[in-house]
Design a protein around this motif. Structure first.
Motif, PDB file in Angstrom:
ATOM      1  N   GLN A 293     -53.774   2.688  -9.111  1.00  0.00           N
ATOM      2  CA  GLN A 293     -54.038   3.893  -8.331  1.00  0.00           C
ATOM      3  C   GLN A 293     -54.800   4.870  -9.226  1.00  0.00           C
ATOM      4  OE1 GLN A 293     -50.337   3.240  -5.226  1.00  0.00           O
ATOM      5  NE2 GLN A 293     -50.099   4.807  -6.742  1.00  0.00           N
TER       6      GLN A 293
ATOM      7  N   THR B 207     -47.090  -0.123  -7.753  1.00  0.00           N
ATOM      8  CA  THR B 207     -47.767   0.997  -7.104  1.00  0.00           C
ATOM      9  C   THR B 207     -47.062   1.333  -5.798  1.00  0.00           C
ATOM     10  OG1 THR B 207     -49.264  -0.340  -5.758  1.00  0.00           O
ATOM     11  CG2 THR B 207     -49.942   0.108  -8.030  1.00  0.00           C
ATOM     12  N   THR B 208     -47.393   2.508  -5.255  1.00  0.00           N
ATOM     13  CA  THR B 208     -46.827   2.891  -3.956  1.00  0.00           C
ATOM     14  C   THR B 208     -47.382   2.022  -2.833  1.00  0.00           C
ATOM     15  OG1 THR B 208     -48.550   4.578  -3.720  1.00  0.00           O
ATOM     16  CG2 THR B 208     -46.451   5.280  -4.666  1.00  0.00           C
ATOM     17  N   GLN B 209     -48.491   1.331  -3.106  1.00  0.00           N
ATOM     18  CA  GLN B 209     -49.077   0.426  -2.118  1.00  0.00           C
ATOM     19  C   GLN B 209     -48.405  -0.942  -2.110  1.00  0.00           C
ATOM     20  OE1 GLN B 209     -52.931   0.578  -3.870  1.00  0.00           O
ATOM     21  NE2 GLN B 209     -53.561   2.439  -2.801  1.00  0.00           N
TER      22      GLN B 209
ATOM     23  N   ALA C 190     -54.059  -6.314  -4.212  1.00  0.00           N
ATOM     24  CA  ALA C 190     -53.205  -5.335  -3.526  1.00  0.00           C
ATOM     25  C   ALA C 190     -52.168  -6.061  -2.694  1.00  0.00           C
ATOM     26  CB  ALA C 190     -54.057  -4.439  -2.654  1.00  0.00           C
TER      27      ALA C 190
END
Length: 334
Positions: A88, A218-220, A334
């Motif tokens: 990010q 990550t927040t993803q 991702a």
């Protein structure tokens, strides 16, 4: 109990804690006689041998100029266990070592055979230093001082017992973690996970500080694994897999494994690295901890050859677990 220092972090409920330090989940002992035997055999057999086509050509073939302008979540291999990660908007450097020797002194000890792909002055702004343990090829005081001077707001995330040394090197923001603990920095979750290794910088401080690997999420939902140094432990890697598999990107040690009779308790070999890749259900990985310093008996150019063989034997599709050039980068899925 001469020379033994009580462990200020000791928690008797944790199996890897001891009253005087830390241990592996499957405890091992490195005997001094084994160290002497390895040193003698290494000297007698003139090991390690140079790369097949010499050091200069090896260094040229495994180097490319890094492009830090590339976008997205990305990993760059700088050298040895030094990675630059963009997750990010957070820039992370792992085990930063830019010195010419990995040793208590500058005039002796393992010397660098290939240069880092970038100098500290050439790095983009760094937010976080991630350290796996205190060995000289992973915690380099000169490099830490230079990073602290260039990036005064940098945060260090480290295993238990390393805070004091980093404070003396100029790092003001330090987070110490035990195995299975985590911290959030710039919306990235840093999880300290077990490794099968040891720690020592002096004569009487063996295992006074902890060692670990790292999972960065990550927040993803993307997850990146940095192995640091580790021997193979099926129990340990199954535990990590239960918590975090599947892994999107992994940087797994493939060097400093020979001879196996001596190194197997502290460093995995390429075959075991591929086994770990599969246990953690990795989507993609690169091999690290090779090509810069001659820390064991294999030649510098052997690890990528054995990794390619292991991938073929374990039927991994080409490109999933790679040996990349220092300075090269890969997108983190991702």
């Amino acid at each position: 109990m001469l020379f033994k220092r009580k462990n200020p972090y000791y928690n008797p409920a944790k199996a890897h804690h001891t009253p005087y330090g830390f241990s592996n989940l499957e405890p091992t002992v490195i005997k001094q006689l084994e160290v002497w035997r390895w040193s003698w055999e290494r000297h007698r057999q003139h090991l390690p041998k140079p790369p097949q086509h010499g050091y200069e050509l090896f260094a040229r073939n495994w180097y490319q100029t890094p492009d830090f302008t590339l976008s997205g979540n990305r990993l760059w291999w700088i050298s040895h266990a030094t990675l630059l990660l963009r997750l990010q908007n957070c820039m992370i450097i792992t085990d930063p070592v830019f010195s010419q020797r990995v040793s208590p002194v500058t005039f002796a000890g393992p010397k660098r055979r290939t240069q880092p792909a970038a100098s500290i002055a050439q790095l983009p702004p760094i937010d976080v230093i991630v350290l796996s343990h205190n060995h000289y090829d992973h915690l380099d005081k000169t490099s830490i001082r230079q990073l602290a001077a260039r990036f005064p707001a940098i945060t260090a995330v480290v295993p238990l017992g390393l805070k004091n040394i980093l404070q003396k090197l100029g790092i003001n923001n330090i987070v110490e973690l035990d195995w299975w603990e985590q911290v959030s920095i710039k919306n990235i979750q840093f999880h300290a996970v077990p490794a099968h290794h040891w720690s020592q910088r002096g004569i009487i401080d063996r295992n006074h500080s902890l060692w670990c690997g790292w999972i960065m999420q990550t927040t993803q939902g993307s997850s990146t694994y940095f192995s640091g140094d580790t021997g193979f432990s099926e129990i340990m890697f199954r535990q990590i897999a239960e918590h975090f598999a599947p892994i999107d990107m992994a940087a797994i040690q493939i060097g400093a494994y020979a001879p196996r009779w001596f190194m197997h308790n502290q460093h995995i070999d390429p075959q075991q690295a591929v086994t770990i890749f599969k246990m953690l259900q990795c989507r993609q990985a690169i091999g690290i901890h090779w090509g810069a310093f001659e820390l064991a008996d294999e030649s510098l150019d052997e690890p990528p050859q054995l990794l390619a063989t292991a991938c073929a034997q374990q039927q991994l599709a080409p490109g999933r677990f790679e040996s990349i050039k220092m300075g090269a980068s890969r997108i983190i899925p991702a």
